[in-house]
Design a protein around this motif. Sequence first.
Motif, PDB file in Angstrom:
ATOM      1  N   ALA A  95       0.828  -1.208   0.000  1.00  0.00           N
ATOM      2  CA  ALA A  95       0.000   0.000   0.000  1.00  0.00           C
ATOM      3  C   ALA A  95       0.860   1.255   0.000  1.00  0.00           C
ATOM      4  CB  ALA A  95      -0.905  -0.002   1.234  1.00  0.00           C
ATOM      5  N   ALA A  96       1.870   1.284   0.867  1.00  0.00           N
ATOM      6  CA  ALA A  96       2.652   2.505   1.061  1.00  0.00           C
ATOM      7  C   ALA A  96       3.447   2.879  -0.189  1.00  0.00           C
ATOM      8  CB  ALA A  96       3.603   2.327   2.245  1.00  0.00           C
ATOM      9  N   VAL A  97       3.959   1.888  -0.890  1.00  0.00           N
ATOM     10  CA  VAL A  97       4.834   2.167  -2.033  1.00  0.00           C
ATOM     11  C   VAL A  97       4.096   2.047  -3.357  1.00  0.00           C
ATOM     12  CG1 VAL A  97       6.990   1.501  -3.190  1.00  0.00           C
ATOM     13  CG2 VAL A  97       6.818   1.320  -0.698  1.00  0.00           C
ATOM     14  N   PHE A  98       3.255   1.021  -3.480  1.00  0.00           N
ATOM     15  CA  PHE A  98       2.702   0.712  -4.802  1.00  0.00           C
ATOM     16  C   PHE A  98       1.207   0.949  -4.954  1.00  0.00           C
ATOM     17  CE2 PHE A  98       6.485  -2.266  -5.132  1.00  0.00           C
ATOM     18  CZ  PHE A  98       7.143  -1.467  -6.060  1.00  0.00           C
ATOM     19  N   GLY A  99       0.499   1.321  -3.882  1.00  0.00           N
ATOM     20  CA  GLY A  99      -0.942   1.558  -4.018  1.00  0.00           C
ATOM     21  C   GLY A  99      -1.744   0.287  -4.220  1.00  0.00           C
ATOM     22  N   LEU A 100      -1.182  -0.851  -3.772  1.00  0.00           N
ATOM     23  CA  LEU A 100      -1.915  -2.108  -3.905  1.00  0.00           C
ATOM     24  C   LEU A 100      -2.711  -2.361  -2.635  1.00  0.00           C
ATOM     25  CD1 LEU A 100       0.813  -4.552  -5.345  1.00  0.00           C
ATOM     26  CD2 LEU A 100      -0.503  -2.775  -6.530  1.00  0.00           C
ATOM     27  N   SER A 101      -3.900  -2.880  -2.820  1.00  0.00           N
ATOM     28  CA  SER A 101      -4.720  -3.268  -1.691  1.00  0.00           C
ATOM     29  C   SER A 101      -4.398  -4.730  -1.378  1.00  0.00           C
ATOM     30  CB  SER A 101      -6.184  -3.112  -2.129  1.00  0.00           C
ATOM     31  OG  SER A 101      -7.046  -3.225  -1.052  1.00  0.00           O
ATOM     32  N   THR A 102      -4.418  -5.092  -0.108  1.00  0.00           N
ATOM     33  CA  THR A 102      -4.227  -6.509   0.230  1.00  0.00           C
ATOM     34  C   THR A 102      -5.427  -6.979   1.035  1.00  0.00           C
ATOM     35  OG1 THR A 102      -2.951  -5.871   2.188  1.00  0.00           O
ATOM     36  CG2 THR A 102      -1.685  -6.523   0.257  1.00  0.00           C
ATOM     37  N   ARG A 103      -5.785  -8.238   0.841  1.00  0.00           N
ATOM     38  CA  ARG A 103      -6.861  -8.836   1.635  1.00  0.00           C
ATOM     39  C   ARG A 103      -6.412 -10.224   2.033  1.00  0.00           C
ATOM     40  NH1 ARG A 103     -11.972 -10.932   0.408  1.00  0.00           N
ATOM     41  NH2 ARG A 103     -11.452 -10.695  -1.769  1.00  0.00           N
ATOM     42  N   THR A 104      -6.840 -10.665   3.205  1.00  0.00           N
ATOM     43  CA  THR A 104      -6.283 -11.919   3.723  1.00  0.00           C
ATOM     44  C   THR A 104      -7.367 -12.910   4.124  1.00  0.00           C
ATOM     45  OG1 THR A 104      -6.129 -10.944   5.931  1.00  0.00           O
ATOM     46  CG2 THR A 104      -4.159 -10.827   4.566  1.00  0.00           C
ATOM     47  N   VAL A 105      -6.974 -14.167   4.122  1.00  0.00           N
ATOM     48  CA  VAL A 105      -7.843 -15.225   4.654  1.00  0.00           C
ATOM     49  C   VAL A 105      -7.122 -15.871   5.834  1.00  0.00           C
ATOM     50  CG1 VAL A 105      -8.872 -15.756   2.402  1.00  0.00           C
ATOM     51  CG2 VAL A 105      -6.897 -17.061   3.162  1.00  0.00           C
ATOM     52  N   VAL A 106      -7.894 -16.273   6.830  1.00  0.00           N
ATOM     53  CA  VAL A 106      -7.310 -16.976   7.976  1.00  0.00           C
ATOM     54  C   VAL A 106      -7.365 -18.465   7.650  1.00  0.00           C
ATOM     55  CG1 VAL A 106      -7.523 -17.472  10.444  1.00  0.00           C
ATOM     56  CG2 VAL A 106      -8.034 -15.177   9.580  1.00  0.00           C
ATOM     57  N   SER A 107      -6.202 -19.029   7.398  1.00  0.00           N
ATOM     58  CA  SER A 107      -6.158 -20.431   6.971  1.00  0.00           C
ATOM     59  C   SER A 107      -6.002 -21.338   8.189  1.00  0.00           C
ATOM     60  CB  SER A 107      -4.975 -20.626   6.033  1.00  0.00           C
ATOM     61  OG  SER A 107      -3.786 -20.306   6.727  1.00  0.00           O
TER      62      SER A 107
END
Length: 333
Positions: A95-107
Amino acid sequence: MTLVDLRSDTVTKPTAAMRRAMAGAEVGDDVYGEDPLVNALEERVAAMFGHEAGLFVPSGTMGNQIGMRLVCQPGQEVLGDAEAHVVTYEMGAAAAVFGLSTRTVVSDGGVLSADQLISQVRPFGNWHLTPTAAVAVENTHNRAGGLVQPLEELEKLFAWSRDAGVSVHLDGARIWNAAVASGVPLDTYGRLADTASVCLSKGLGAPVGSVLVAGADRIAEARLWRKRLGGGMRQVGVLAAAGLHALDHHVDRLADDHARAKQLAERLGVDPAGVHTNMVVLDGVAAPMLAAAAKGEGVLVSEVSATRVRLLTHLDVDDAGLDRAVEVLAPLL
Ligand SMILES: Cc1ncc(COP(=O)(O)O)c(C=O)c1O
């Protein structure tokens, strides 16, 4: 007092032979593409993983972040495990450098489930949803205790991703450990990802460096990103020499680290079945107290949480080091 450092496999110091290889390295300016050993390292690692091209980068973090940027545009998302290094320990770089959003799953304990990830993917072309451009996988999984991901799940995810138009990024910081433990060839793992970052500075014992592998066009773009980030390095063949030496001499020996980790677990009363590669996890311990007491006796361990300690075996832990670690840790447990 001899120090036994079990905090991480990143703490290794270059061996005498590695230092000789570094000292004798022929070098050139790598920003001009003229460092022969960097070129050799990039080609060799790309071929090992079945990819067209490679890029030498200073760290696994840079390899991961550029790798994800190659397969995800700003405003799109990368989906991954909630405990993945890319979302836990990389300072929000996506997010800070590339403007990508991340989303996670609890495995379930870090074990990759293709179905679980696929069920969470959000499509392109919907005015409401952030589209999932890529899935990030980690093998071995650090916070899951050096877990080797099941090959069938990686295959299922990759096969699905081809039709879905979703890319796969592999955080292969310790893919060498995964390959040695599972017997799955490196190029099999490599071909199940569009971009993969593999580290020379973990179990392989080089002081610095990772290689990002992908298709040739993507690596050409990665070269621009590396330069933008200040990662264009000059006579860096001295480091590539360490990496090449590590590939020649330090891959097969990872089996010794794995055997010592199992032994360490057994001797500390931990179920060795939970040891997958070179990590031993001690759960339900008073981590700060244990770490401080062990340090007082020259054994360094890593506090993962208030109740969890992590021990890693590596190139600089021999049998005597293992004995000393057991001598210090067993009474504390
Ligand atoms: C799984 C994993 N990925 C990536 C990295 C990042 O590597 P670096 O410290 O070289 O940035 C690490 C570091 O330990 C790691 O464990």
